[in-house]
Scaffold this active site. Sequence first.
Site, mmCIF file in Angstrom:
data_model
loop_
_atom_site.group_PDB
_atom_site.id
_atom_site.type_symbol
_atom_site.label_atom_id
_atom_site.label_comp_id
_atom_site.label_asym_id
_atom_site.label_seq_id
_atom_site.Cartn_x
_atom_site.Cartn_y
_atom_site.Cartn_z
ATOM 1 N N TYR A 1 63.605 35.098 51.617
ATOM 2 C CA TYR A 1 63.488 36.233 51.074
ATOM 3 C C TYR A 1 64.861 37.088 51.830
ATOM 4 C CZ TYR A 1 59.404 35.901 48.751
ATOM 5 O OH TYR A 1 58.128 35.201 48.028
ATOM 6 N N ARG B 1 45.245 29.794 52.986
ATOM 7 C CA ARG B 1 44.442 29.533 51.974
ATOM 8 C C ARG B 1 42.842 29.157 52.210
ATOM 9 N NH1 ARG B 1 49.679 27.603 50.956
ATOM 10 N NH2 ARG B 1 50.166 27.411 48.803
#
Length: 353
Positions: free
Chosen positions: A178, A322
């Site tokens: 990013y 996760r």
Amino acid sequence: MDLFSPITFRNLTLKNRIVLSPMQQYSAQNGIPGNWHLVHLGSRAVGGAGLIITECTAVSPEGLATLSDVGIWNEEQKNAWKTIVDFVHEQDSKIGIQLWHAGGKGSLKHPNEGMKPLSLEEGGWVVKTCSATELNGVLSQELTIAEIDELKIKFVDAARRAVEAGFDTIEIHAGHGYLFHQFYSSVINKRQDEYGGTFENRIRLLVETIREIRKAIPEGMPLLVRISAVDYIDTADAWTLEDSVALSKILKENGVDFITASGGGFTNVSRDKVFPGYQVPFATAIKVQTGIATGAVGMITDAKQANEIIADGKADLVVIAREHLRDPYFAIHSAKELEMGIEVPWQYKRAFN
């Protein structure tokens, strides 16, 4: 020292070393977090995590990756976040917001539509970053110096709103390909001015933004940064762990209290490099070589593995993604497996006797 030892950063004390990692949910409208975010974040607080960190939260509309991402560039968004913050605090957990700008990785469709480029007719926008480039099929333009100055102001304004919403800490997302990562990696940054070329120039935007945020938030509030410790690209211009160590030293000198050491963002990581705990050595190297506290990420999936990372001094926190999606009550289940004490919400105690 173990997974359930408390730890303090400035005026913030966490009850354990388990962190909910930021994970985009692509479930917002107009940047406003809703019921999904309340349940997603709140349930992990109920589940015992010491620190909850929001998904990456845009500081401006142009900072979004998709139109379904969250933001904190206006009062309506801030007030919606406050509802979530208050609930997390009711669970005796702490919460941080991850401030973010996607830079050249913006103007994309929802994941359910394949994250393809979003046209202007579909509500897309012109994306800008350090240099004219192409990421995810989207062509970006080079930011001007005036636009860079505006970006820093937007981060500071977002940080002030985060304080007003009651967040306990702020994390700057400077990894995963990013905006800030686009600036500090030579893979993307081809500028010829004071924000490009040398290492010092390429990290300038991040360092300047950190300095301004540090001045704008309370002295007792910790400031965190997530970086990509390596690019996972085998070229001479790729960002390296040595670069990350050097950057982390400078961030520490400028008021950063904690580094989460992740990796990649411009390319898919080769499968042969992905295994349980594969990014933990990044956190360890930065911790040992700079003295700054670090968070470990990368396929941390069970209690014994997480506890070993803390007990062996490899990192100060385990930042779990996760596995928290699979098990919102990871912390409670880990405490039971490790035979360590943890406070269970009174509403659930009859299930854990």
